[in-house]
Each structure stands twice: as structure tokens, then as C-alpha cells.
Design an enzyme around this catalytic site. Structure first.
Site, mmCIF file in Angstrom:
data_model
loop_
_atom_site.group_PDB
_atom_site.id
_atom_site.type_symbol
_atom_site.label_atom_id
_atom_site.label_comp_id
_atom_site.label_asym_id
_atom_site.label_seq_id
_atom_site.Cartn_x
_atom_site.Cartn_y
_atom_site.Cartn_z
ATOM 1 N N ILE A 44 30.493 -74.013 -32.419
ATOM 2 C CA ILE A 44 30.906 -74.825 -31.285
ATOM 3 C C ILE A 44 30.737 -76.271 -31.763
ATOM 4 O O ILE A 44 29.629 -76.790 -31.809
ATOM 5 C CB ILE A 44 30.128 -74.478 -29.991
ATOM 6 C CG1 ILE A 44 30.616 -75.288 -28.815
ATOM 7 C CG2 ILE A 44 28.634 -74.565 -30.177
ATOM 8 C CD1 ILE A 44 30.119 -74.780 -27.459
ATOM 9 N N TYR A 45 31.820 -76.859 -32.215
ATOM 10 C CA TYR A 45 31.790 -78.160 -32.884
ATOM 11 C C TYR A 45 32.634 -79.170 -32.113
ATOM 12 O O TYR A 45 33.762 -78.870 -31.711
ATOM 13 C CB TYR A 45 32.372 -78.054 -34.295
ATOM 14 C CG TYR A 45 31.570 -77.233 -35.274
ATOM 15 C CD1 TYR A 45 30.241 -76.887 -35.057
ATOM 16 C CD2 TYR A 45 32.147 -76.808 -36.455
ATOM 17 C CE1 TYR A 45 29.521 -76.150 -35.980
ATOM 18 C CE2 TYR A 45 31.434 -76.077 -37.386
ATOM 19 C CZ TYR A 45 30.119 -75.757 -37.142
ATOM 20 O OH TYR A 45 29.420 -75.028 -38.071
ATOM 21 N N HIS A 95 31.394 -86.616 -23.775
ATOM 22 C CA HIS A 95 32.545 -86.567 -22.871
ATOM 23 C C HIS A 95 32.617 -85.235 -22.120
ATOM 24 O O HIS A 95 33.604 -84.945 -21.468
ATOM 25 C CB HIS A 95 33.849 -86.778 -23.640
ATOM 26 C CG HIS A 95 34.060 -88.175 -24.106
ATOM 27 N ND1 HIS A 95 33.537 -88.653 -25.288
ATOM 28 C CD2 HIS A 95 34.723 -89.205 -23.539
ATOM 29 C CE1 HIS A 95 33.888 -89.919 -25.432
ATOM 30 N NE2 HIS A 95 34.603 -90.280 -24.387
ATOM 31 N N GLY A 96 31.592 -84.391 -22.270
ATOM 32 C CA GLY A 96 31.574 -83.106 -21.591
ATOM 33 C C GLY A 96 32.310 -82.005 -22.342
ATOM 34 O O GLY A 96 32.505 -80.911 -21.799
ATOM 35 N N GLY A 128 31.360 -80.347 -25.137
ATOM 36 C CA GLY A 128 30.472 -79.242 -25.494
ATOM 37 C C GLY A 128 30.332 -78.280 -24.330
ATOM 38 O O GLY A 128 30.428 -77.058 -24.493
ATOM 39 N N LYS A 129 30.133 -78.829 -23.155
ATOM 40 C CA LYS A 129 30.028 -78.018 -21.940
ATOM 41 C C LYS A 129 31.332 -77.255 -21.686
ATOM 42 O O LYS A 129 31.314 -76.077 -21.338
ATOM 43 C CB LYS A 129 29.709 -78.922 -20.748
ATOM 44 C CG LYS A 129 29.620 -78.192 -19.435
ATOM 45 C CD LYS A 129 29.332 -79.164 -18.303
ATOM 46 C CE LYS A 129 29.314 -78.442 -16.956
ATOM 47 N NZ LYS A 129 29.052 -79.369 -15.852
ATOM 48 N N ASN A 151 17.371 -78.742 -34.877
ATOM 49 C CA ASN A 151 18.373 -79.394 -34.036
ATOM 50 C C ASN A 151 17.924 -79.296 -32.574
ATOM 51 O O ASN A 151 18.472 -78.537 -31.771
ATOM 52 C CB ASN A 151 19.747 -78.759 -34.245
ATOM 53 C CG ASN A 151 20.871 -79.555 -33.617
ATOM 54 O OD1 ASN A 151 20.643 -80.439 -32.788
ATOM 55 N ND2 ASN A 151 22.090 -79.235 -34.005
ATOM 56 N N GLU A 152 16.902 -80.074 -32.252
ATOM 57 C CA GLU A 152 16.290 -79.997 -30.930
ATOM 58 C C GLU A 152 17.267 -80.348 -29.811
ATOM 59 O O GLU A 152 17.205 -79.773 -28.725
ATOM 60 C CB GLU A 152 15.058 -80.910 -30.876
ATOM 61 C CG GLU A 152 13.952 -80.445 -31.804
ATOM 62 C CD GLU A 152 12.810 -81.435 -31.919
ATOM 63 O OE1 GLU A 152 12.800 -82.447 -31.184
ATOM 64 O OE2 GLU A 152 11.922 -81.185 -32.754
ATOM 65 N N TYR A 208 21.577 -75.792 -25.050
ATOM 66 C CA TYR A 208 21.785 -74.371 -24.751
ATOM 67 C C TYR A 208 20.804 -73.872 -23.689
ATOM 68 O O TYR A 208 21.171 -73.058 -22.843
ATOM 69 C CB TYR A 208 21.708 -73.532 -26.024
ATOM 70 C CG TYR A 208 22.823 -73.857 -26.991
ATOM 71 C CD1 TYR A 208 24.152 -73.788 -26.599
ATOM 72 C CD2 TYR A 208 22.554 -74.267 -28.290
ATOM 73 C CE1 TYR A 208 25.181 -74.113 -27.472
ATOM 74 C CE2 TYR A 208 23.577 -74.589 -29.166
ATOM 75 C CZ TYR A 208 24.883 -74.515 -28.752
ATOM 76 O OH TYR A 208 25.893 -74.835 -29.613
#
Length: 171
Positions: free
Chosen positions: A96-97, A105-106, A108-109, A135-136, A142
Site C-alpha cells: 500500500i504505497y 491527502h487521505g 492511504g485511508k 515504521n512506527e 493500521y
């Protein structure tokens, strides 16, 4: 802002190779040895390898376009395409890149929601992914969407062994 999700095909291998290499480098260059990073990128985002992945019947790629340009992508796996032996009721989010210039900008969501929609469409009861333990920011992202840490596995950045956390969400 005009955005579009489209299912990718074998014809998109070159685009996905470049997009994957660029976004991976943007995300992980600061925390990794440059030589190991380049080894990983050369292998994982080789155009011929991506053609094989695109042709696999249990893998699906979706390209995110923003304002007419590729901004990111999503790779989902079921069945034998999963990178870990998974239940037949599971779906893996392998990638998921989002390009750094399009983050916040939303998107990823939105890509995550597309994964949830595909899981429901294909009657998958679990969605899982691997995320680098360092990768905190991604781990917190998630967790906000209901994923919990359920294990870990080795991930090789070139020759360097790292640990990915396995995070799972049950529908």
C-alpha cells in the site's frame, strides 16, 4: 481534487515498477543501508517480476491516480499468492504505497478502504499485512483502522534481515 482507482494489468508493469521503486525509496531510504535498499528495489520492482505478479490470478493491483498522475498503488493477495501461508478466508495487503508528495491527502485511508471493500466482495474474513517494526507511523496508522499485531516474520532488505510485524484485522 480528481482521483481515480483503476485495476492494473500486465500492461502497467513498467509504471508499477517505477512507482514501487520511487515510493519504497522515499519511505525507507533514511533508515536503511543504501546498498541493501538498492538490492531490494532491483529485485522487488523488476519489470519482469511485476509482470509475473500481475498475471497471477490471486493477486490484484490497483493504481491510484490523482490529478491525472499516478500517486500510489495497492497490491492484494489471496490463496497461494499470499507471502505467508494464509487461510482461504484471508486476504493480504502486500503493498500500500503513496508517493510522498501525495501523502496527507487521505489516499492511504482510501487505498485501505478499497482493500476492505475487496475483502468484503471476495468474502475474506481476515485482512493482514506485514509492516516494518521500525515504521512506527505506519503501525499507528493500521492500528487506527482496527489492525492488531498478531505475529512477525523476517523481511530481507537486500542481505539485511529485518523484522516485519504481522498485523491482522478481522471483519
Amino acid at each position: 481534487m480528481e482521483t481515480l482507482f483503476r485495476k492494473a494489468g500486465v500492461k502497467d508493469a513498467q509504471l508499477l515498477a517505477q512507482l514501487g521503486a520511487d515510493t519504497f525509496r522515499e519511505t525507507f531510504a533514511a533508515g536503511n543501508d543504501p546498498e541493501h535498499l538498492q538490492q531490494y528495489i532491483a529485485n522487488a520492482f523488476h519489470e519482469a517480476k511485476l509482470r509475473q505478479e500481475l498475471a497471477h490470478p490471486e493477486s490484484r493491483f490497483y493504481i491510484l491516480e490523482a490529478e491525472g498522475a499516478p500517486a500510489g498503488y495497492l497490491k492484494l493477495n489471496t490463496g497461494s499468492a499470499q507471502t505467508e501461508a494464509g487461510a482461504e478466508t484471508a486476504m493480504e495487503i502486500e503493498r500500500i504505497y503513496v508517493r510522498s508528495s501525495w501523502q496527507q491527502h487521505g489516499f492511504g485511508k482510501a487505498l485501505l478502504q478499497l482493500a476492505f471493500d475487496q475483502a468484503a466482495l471476495h468474502n475474506r474474513q481476515e485482512i493482514w499485512l506485514g509492516v516494518w517494526e521500525k515504521n512506527e507511523r505506519a503501525v499507528r496508522f493500521y492500528e487506527r483502522y482496527g489492525f492488531v499485531i498478531t505475529g512477525s516474520h523476517a523481511f530481507y532488505m537486500g542481505e539485511e534481515k529485518q523484522t516485519d510485524l504481522i498485523m491482522t484485522k478481522t471483519r
